[in-house]
Design an enzyme around this catalytic site. Structure first.
Site, short mmCIF file in Angstrom:
data_model
loop_
_atom_site.label_atom_id
_atom_site.label_comp_id
_atom_site.label_asym_id
_atom_site.label_seq_id
_atom_site.Cartn_x
_atom_site.Cartn_y
_atom_site.Cartn_z
N GLY A 1 0.75 -1.34 -0.03
CA GLY A 1 -0.16 0.05 0.06
C GLY A 1 0.89 1.37 -0.15
N ARG B 1 1.30 -4.95 -5.32
CA ARG B 1 1.95 -6.31 -4.45
C ARG B 1 2.03 -7.48 -5.31
NH1 ARG B 1 -2.91 -4.07 -1.56
NH2 ARG B 1 -2.07 -3.13 0.34
N ASP C 1 4.82 -4.46 6.46
CA ASP C 1 5.46 -5.58 6.84
C ASP C 1 5.31 -6.89 5.67
OD1 ASP C 1 2.93 -6.01 7.03
OD2 ASP C 1 2.89 -7.03 8.90
N THR D 1 3.84 2.73 5.50
CA THR D 1 2.74 2.65 5.73
C THR D 1 1.56 3.34 6.21
OG1 THR D 1 0.85 1.00 6.16
CG2 THR D 1 3.29 0.40 7.14
N ASP E 1 -0.72 2.46 7.74
CA ASP E 1 -1.41 1.59 9.04
C ASP E 1 -0.43 1.67 10.24
OD1 ASP E 1 -3.06 0.82 7.00
OD2 ASP E 1 -1.90 -1.10 6.86
N ASP F 1 1.66 -0.19 11.29
CA ASP F 1 1.76 -1.58 12.13
C ASP F 1 3.10 -2.27 11.80
OD1 ASP F 1 1.27 -1.88 9.39
OD2 ASP F 1 -0.05 -3.51 9.52
N ARG G 1 -5.99 -2.16 8.16
CA ARG G 1 -5.75 -3.54 8.07
C ARG G 1 -6.09 -4.21 9.43
NH1 ARG G 1 -3.56 -6.05 3.67
NH2 ARG G 1 -2.69 -4.36 2.86
#
Ligand code: F6P
Length: 325
Positions: free
Chosen positions: A11, A72, A103, A126, A128, A130, A172
């Site tokens: 992303g 991706r 990740d 990202t 996110d 995360d 996500r």
């Protein structure tokens, strides 16, 4: 080390361009050649690349998206695909590769290290947030502000009609974005995986009723992390209506990925892009360039997906306690 590659994968996130710029400028100053692969790992497989010079990254820092494009890559899920990627990198004499992504991108890099002889360095990009090993990922701050801009507008119309709104944000399987945007927007509820793995509609309704009892009719915003309810905010709004509470849903979606990076993301991207190249020159391998407590730091790529990093529990539990009164 003479020739390094750089790519953006997964992303896209605002600030990726700033990171590419920092990589190119730092490498150029160290007399390294930089090859930019397009469309993530696909650009290696398809040999879609270009040599990047400072000229290519001139006035790039302020632009959203990524000039290298992103994707991706299915091939990275198979051993054969990973071997092919390694073979092309060897054929192109790429001594080291800088991977800007999340990740998933870093998992790919760990696989690649089985077959690729060069050095691998991640830069966390990202919305996110995360990724372990860095307080923030590139793009997160901008995504929070973008969500906030939208949520503030929703608050205006919610106030005018004294309505209940469900606002779905990305992230996500994590709630970093939901918590940050929800706190900053003064949301009455935040629903995210870190709070409860299962969403409890009875609890949501109780919270709304408590607030209405204490405050009278008023606007009421719930920030919902995506993946918390099958069918998302729209389906949850229908369910709450079925249980007697009228509510509107708004899904913010991909606008959170776009736009000019805010200052904090440009600065973080510049720092991490530069640090990534400097550390490669020092011999680092299979590491991510992150920032912890304002210090650039290396973190093993293999551990970046461990999900040790917590959302802000203090603010989250404070919000839970006070928002219904
Ligand atoms: O990882 C970034 C992200 O925007 C997530 O927040 C979201 O779940 C996902 O990507 C959406 O992916 P896609 O762009 O493939 O719809």
């Amino acid at each position: 080390m003479k020739r390094i590659g750089v790519l953006t994968s997964g992303g896209d996130a605002p600030g990726m361009n700033a990171a590419i710029r920092a990589v190119v400028l730092t490498a150029n100053a160290a007399e390294l050649e930089v090859v930019g692969f397009e469309y993530g790992y696909n650009g290696i497989l398809e040999r879609q690349y270009l040599t990047l010079t400072p000229y290519h990254v001139n006035h790039l820092i302020q632009h959203g998206g990524t000039v290298l494009k992103s994707a991706r890559c299915q091939a990275m899920y198979s051993d054969d695909g990973v071997k092919q990627v390694a073979a092309v990198l060897h054929e192109l004499a790429i001594d080291a590769l800088v991977l800007i992504g999340g990740d998933g991108t870093f998992r790919g890099a760990v696989q690649l290290s089985q077959y690729y002889q060069g050095a691998l360095m991640g830069v966390p990009g990202t919305i996110d947030n995360d990724v372990d090993g860095t307080d923030f990922t590139i793009g997160f701050h901008t995504a929070v502000d973008t969500a906030l801009d939208a949520i503030d507008k929703i608050r205006d119309t919610a106030d005018a009609f004294e309505r209940i709104f469900l606002v779905e944000v990305m992230g996500r399987h994590t709630g970093y974005l939901a918590v940050a945007a929800g706190i900053a927007a003064g949301a009455e509820q935040i629903i995210c995986p870190e709070l409860a793995s299962e969403l409890d509609t009875a609890k949501i309704l109780q919270h709304i009723r408590n607030a209405q009892q204490h405050r009278g009719r008023c606007s009421y915003l719930i920030v919902l992390a995506e993946t918390m309810y099958p069918g998302g905010a729209a389906a949850l709004a229908l369910e709450l209506e079925r249980q007697g509470v009228e509510c509107r849903a708004s899904v913010l979606g991909h606008i959170q990925r776009g736009g000019r990076p805010v200052g904090a993301d440009r600065i973080l991207a510049t720092k991490l892009g530069a640090y990534a190249v400097e550390q490669l020159l020092q011999g680092a391998h299979l590491m991510m360039a992150g920032e912890v407590n304002a210090q650039a730091t290396l973190y093993p790529l293999i551990k970046t997906g461990d999900k040790q990093k917590k959302v802000d529990q203090y603010l989250l539990s404070w919000q839970q306690q006070v928002a219904q009164y």
